[in-house]
Design a protein around this motif. Structure first.
Motif, PDB file in Angstrom:
ATOM      1  N   ASP A 470       0.633  -0.971  -0.205  1.00 26.49           N
ATOM      2  CA  ASP A 470       0.059  -0.168  -0.031  1.00 26.49           C
ATOM      3  C   ASP A 470       0.538   1.383  -0.212  1.00 26.49           C
ATOM      4  OD1 ASP A 470      -2.281  -1.287  -0.588  1.00 26.49           O
ATOM      5  OD2 ASP A 470      -2.271  -1.879   1.887  1.00 26.49           O
ATOM      6  N   LEU A 471       0.543   2.286  -1.335  1.00 23.76           N
ATOM      7  CA  LEU A 471       1.537   3.757  -1.692  1.00 23.76           C
ATOM      8  C   LEU A 471       0.729   4.731  -1.575  1.00 23.76           C
ATOM      9  CD1 LEU A 471       3.949   2.200  -4.072  1.00 23.76           C
ATOM     10  CD2 LEU A 471       4.600   2.153  -1.828  1.00 23.76           C
ATOM     11  N   ASP A 472       1.136   5.820  -1.482  1.00 26.48           N
ATOM     12  CA  ASP A 472       0.065   6.968  -1.828  1.00 26.48           C
ATOM     13  C   ASP A 472       0.234   6.114  -2.587  1.00 26.48           C
ATOM     14  OD1 ASP A 472       0.646   9.854  -2.823  1.00 26.48           O
ATOM     15  OD2 ASP A 472       0.006  10.294  -0.741  1.00 26.48           O
ATOM     16  N   PRO A 473      -1.319   7.229  -3.605  1.00 27.78           N
ATOM     17  CA  PRO A 473      -1.671   6.978  -4.618  1.00 27.78           C
ATOM     18  C   PRO A 473      -0.827   7.469  -5.884  1.00 27.78           C
ATOM     19  CG  PRO A 473      -3.546   7.919  -3.501  1.00 27.78           C
ATOM     20  CD  PRO A 473      -2.118   7.401  -2.582  1.00 27.78           C
ATOM     21  N   ALA A 474       0.127   8.830  -5.600  1.00 26.74           N
ATOM     22  CA  ALA A 474       0.814   9.309  -6.743  1.00 26.74           C
ATOM     23  C   ALA A 474       2.223   7.988  -6.362  1.00 26.74           C
ATOM     24  CB  ALA A 474       1.331  10.704  -6.207  1.00 26.74           C
ATOM     25  N   ASP A 475       2.652   8.501  -5.504  1.00 29.36           N
ATOM     26  CA  ASP A 475       3.643   7.620  -5.782  1.00 29.36           C
ATOM     27  C   ASP A 475       3.650   5.719  -6.423  1.00 29.36           C
ATOM     28  OD1 ASP A 475       5.114   8.624  -3.948  1.00 29.36           O
ATOM     29  OD2 ASP A 475       4.981   7.729  -1.986  1.00 29.36           O
ATOM     30  N   ALA A 476       2.592   5.036  -6.123  1.00 26.24           N
ATOM     31  CA  ALA A 476       2.139   4.188  -7.013  1.00 26.24           C
ATOM     32  C   ALA A 476       2.085   4.145  -8.217  1.00 26.24           C
ATOM     33  CB  ALA A 476       1.006   3.473  -6.391  1.00 26.24           C
ATOM     34  N   ALA A 477       1.636   5.543  -9.002  1.00 32.16           N
ATOM     35  CA  ALA A 477       1.319   5.859  -9.595  1.00 32.16           C
ATOM     36  C   ALA A 477       3.006   6.279 -10.939  1.00 32.16           C
ATOM     37  CB  ALA A 477       0.500   7.208 -10.695  1.00 32.16           C
ATOM     38  N   ARG A 478       3.767   6.525 -10.036  1.00 34.89           N
ATOM     39  CA  ARG A 478       5.104   6.922 -10.583  1.00 34.89           C
ATOM     40  C   ARG A 478       5.445   5.397 -10.254  1.00 34.89           C
ATOM     41  NH1 ARG A 478       5.075  10.805  -6.311  1.00 34.89           N
ATOM     42  NH2 ARG A 478       4.861  12.741  -6.829  1.00 34.89           N
ATOM     43  N   LEU A 479       5.517   4.686  -9.831  1.00 34.94           N
ATOM     44  CA  LEU A 479       6.075   2.958  -9.791  1.00 34.94           C
ATOM     45  C   LEU A 479       5.465   2.596 -11.256  1.00 34.94           C
ATOM     46  CD1 LEU A 479       6.443   1.849  -6.320  1.00 34.94           C
ATOM     47  CD2 LEU A 479       7.914   2.751  -7.372  1.00 34.94           C
TER      48      LEU A 479
END
Length: 601
Positions: A470-479
């Protein structure tokens, strides 16, 4: 309040704050003008740290009366003949230095061009320009700056001590001397140790001679030649051995088209190139020169011209890293020779002094003449055999084995003994080598693992079930956006709902428990610069840890064949002169130095 136009002299004094912030900045501008004029000799004299006097004398092209009148007007320059700011081939180009200095000091300029029968002189006092007068002087120019910042007393409050300002002047002049080794430079004055660097010939030999003049003899002993060409870029110079490092980056000198610069791009590239050899708190010493077409670099991005901007920064960074890594790899096992003098110094300091009036015949260890009949003279000083349970501090079994002549000629010699089951003693033709077996083998294993990773790719392991992070939505999008790059590094993932990713494959060297922190750090890095470097660094760190745990440990007794095999592999392996933490793996002592230690020479 109404807007009004500032007085021209006041405007010049305000603008001078950006160009001439301290005496060293004024010296830099004046010396750069001399270099642009083609000078082959530049003499600098300062008093009171440059506040009372700065004198720069050169034998360059000089100026006639017309140029002398124009040179103190703002934005008047001879260095952009076609007005093209994208094709600057000189150190100066703005035409601001002389008018800025003249606005805050007493300026006296004397110049004589090569074709003139006499020179000319112009004096400017705190912005007030005088008349051009005749002057008698040799070909070239002579510029004197007196009472710097007397017209702006507030600026004087922010200057450091006289000694500190004088040292800043010396540092500026040394950098310019390194970049122009064909020019003779001298510096004199109070409050500093002056110098006189003779002109050096062209090429690497001349450059190394100038760098030795500036940085000392120890730099020459530890310097690796660097030269690489890619497309229209050329990087050349000298880089210090990884075993010769400092606590800060003050001894890293970088020049772009002959211009000294302090740029984050180069600092990051140097740190990345030495990453496998030095710990993060140690820094190498080097002097690098990058030559490139003027249109590929913007030098007009900093008031003091201390920073530059490249059209393709990624290309330059990769080029610098590759060139440095290639130079470091070519050094193989080489380590800094200054380790031996330090070791001998320690020996000398810890050596007990001989008592006065000492008579060896009174020693309990002295043999009684004549030797006992049952004892041969060769046995008179023999040690007693150790008991069956004793652990010898020195294992001399390799000494009993025959020595191959080619082993003595090898750089690290032939193994002769093992001390404390940790250190290997090897004999060379002209000395001995002391090797830390664990540190040496740790580097060998690490380089072997890296090579396997480069040749066969990152080993992956498929998970029995996806690992959800589980991540911050912005971090998940970058990955997710960087998924192709991450997959090439052994990390396969896909989106798993809002703010979560599912990991299906991981690098075999990473533990699942570390995935949460790894992905968060990776996302932060992508947010900063779009690079997935932390994953590669993480892999390298894991490889280094594996190498440390899988290498020969201290306390393990080695057979003669194992010791010699370790020495031969060190000679073939890049970076074998230091372990993964930057510590040296061996120390070489020359026989002549050992004889001096015992007073035999």
């Amino acid at each position: 309040m109404t807007i009004r136009r500032l007085d021209p002299i006041l405007a010049d004094r305000i603008a001078a704050g950006e160009v001439v912030e301290r005496p060293a900045a004024a010296v830099k501008e004046l010396v750069e003008n001399a270099l642009d004029a083609g000078a082959s000799r530049i003499d600098v004299t300062i008093e009171n740290g440059g506040q009372s006097l700065i004198r720069v004398v050169d034998d360059g092209a000089g100026m006639d009366e017309a140029d002398l009148r124009l040179c103190v007007e703002r934005h008047a320059t001879s260095k952009i003949p076609d007005g093209d700011l994208t094709n600057i081939a000189t150190l100066g180009f703005r035409g601001e230095a002389l008018p800025s200095i003249a606005a805050v000091a007493r300026l006296d300029i004397q110049a004589r061009p090569q074709h003139a029968a006499q020179g000319a002189r112009l004096q400017v006092e705190f912005g007030e320009v005088g008349e051009v007068k005749p002057a008698a002087l040799p070909f070239g120019a002579r510029v004197e700056v007196r009472d710097l910042f007397a017209a702006t007393p507030a600026r004087l409050k922010f200057l450091k001590s006289t000694r500190a300002e004088a040292q800043a002047v010396a540092d500026v002049l040394k950098r310019l001397a390194m970049a122009n080794h064909g020019v003779r430079f001298s510096l004199g004055g109070d409050g500093l140790a002056g110098f006189d660097y003779q002109a050096c010939p062209d090429g690497f030999d001349g450059l190394l001679t100038r760098l030795t003049q500036v940085l000392g003899r120890e730099f020459r002993e530890n310097a690796l030649q660097v030269e690489a060409v890619r497309e229209n870029l050329r990087l050349w110079g000298f880089a210090g051995l990884p075993t010769w490092h400092r606590a800060n980056a003050s001894a890293q000198y970088v020049f772009v088209n002959g211009r000294p610069v302090r740029d984050k791009l180069f600092a990051g590239a140097i740190r990345a190139a030495y990453m496998d050899f030095l710990s993060s708190d140690r820094h190498p010493t080097l002097a690098l020169f990058l030559d490139c077409p003027p249109r590929q670099v913007d030098v007009n991005v900093h008031p003091a011209k201390a920073e530059v901007r490249f059209a393709d920064a990624g290309l330059v960074r990769g080029f610098v890293i590759g060139a440095l890594k290639q130079a470091l790899a070519s050094a193989l096992h080489r380590a800094t020779p200054s380790l031996a003098p330090r070791a001998l110094e320690q020996f000398a300091q810890n050596r007990p002094a001989a008592p006065k009036n000492w008579d060896w015949r009174a020693s309990p260890a002295a043999p009684e003449p004549p030797f006992a009949p049952q004892m041969r003279p060769s046995q008179a000083f023999a040690f007693e055999e150790a008991g069956p349970g004793a652990l010898p501090a020195a294992d001399a079994r390799p000494h009993l084995a025959p020595i191959a002549e080619e082993a003595l000629d090898a750089p690290l010699g032939a193994a002769r003994a093992q001390l404390h089951e940790t250190y290997i003693v090897a004999q060379t033709r002209d000395g001995l080598v002391l090797v830390d077996q664990h540190a040496a083998h740790e580097r060998l294993v690490y380089e072997r693992l890296k090579k396997q990773r480069a040749e066969a790719g990152v080993a992956r392991q498929a998970l029995l079930s996806p690992y959800i992070v589980d991540l911050d939505p912005a971090d998940a999008a970058r990955l997710i956006e960087a998924e192709p790059l991450l997959a090439s590094l052994g990390l396969a993932l896909e989106p798993f709902g809002p703010g979560a990713v599912a990991v299906h494959e991981t690098p075999a060297a990473l533990k699942i428990g570390a995935l949460d922190a790894l992905l968060r750090d990776l996302a932060c890095s992508l947010a900063e610069d779009g690079a997935a470097a932390p994953l590669e660094k993480k892999l390298d760190h894991v490889l280094a840890t594996m190498a440390c745990h899988h290498s020969v440990r201290a306390g393990r007794r080695l057979a003669p064949e194992e010791m010699n095999a370790l020495l031969r592999e060190m000679e073939r392996t890049p970076g074998a002169g230091q372990c993964n933490h930057g510590r040296p793996t061996y120390v070489e002592l020359k026989l002549a130095d050992i004889e001096k230690l015992f007073g035999r020479k």
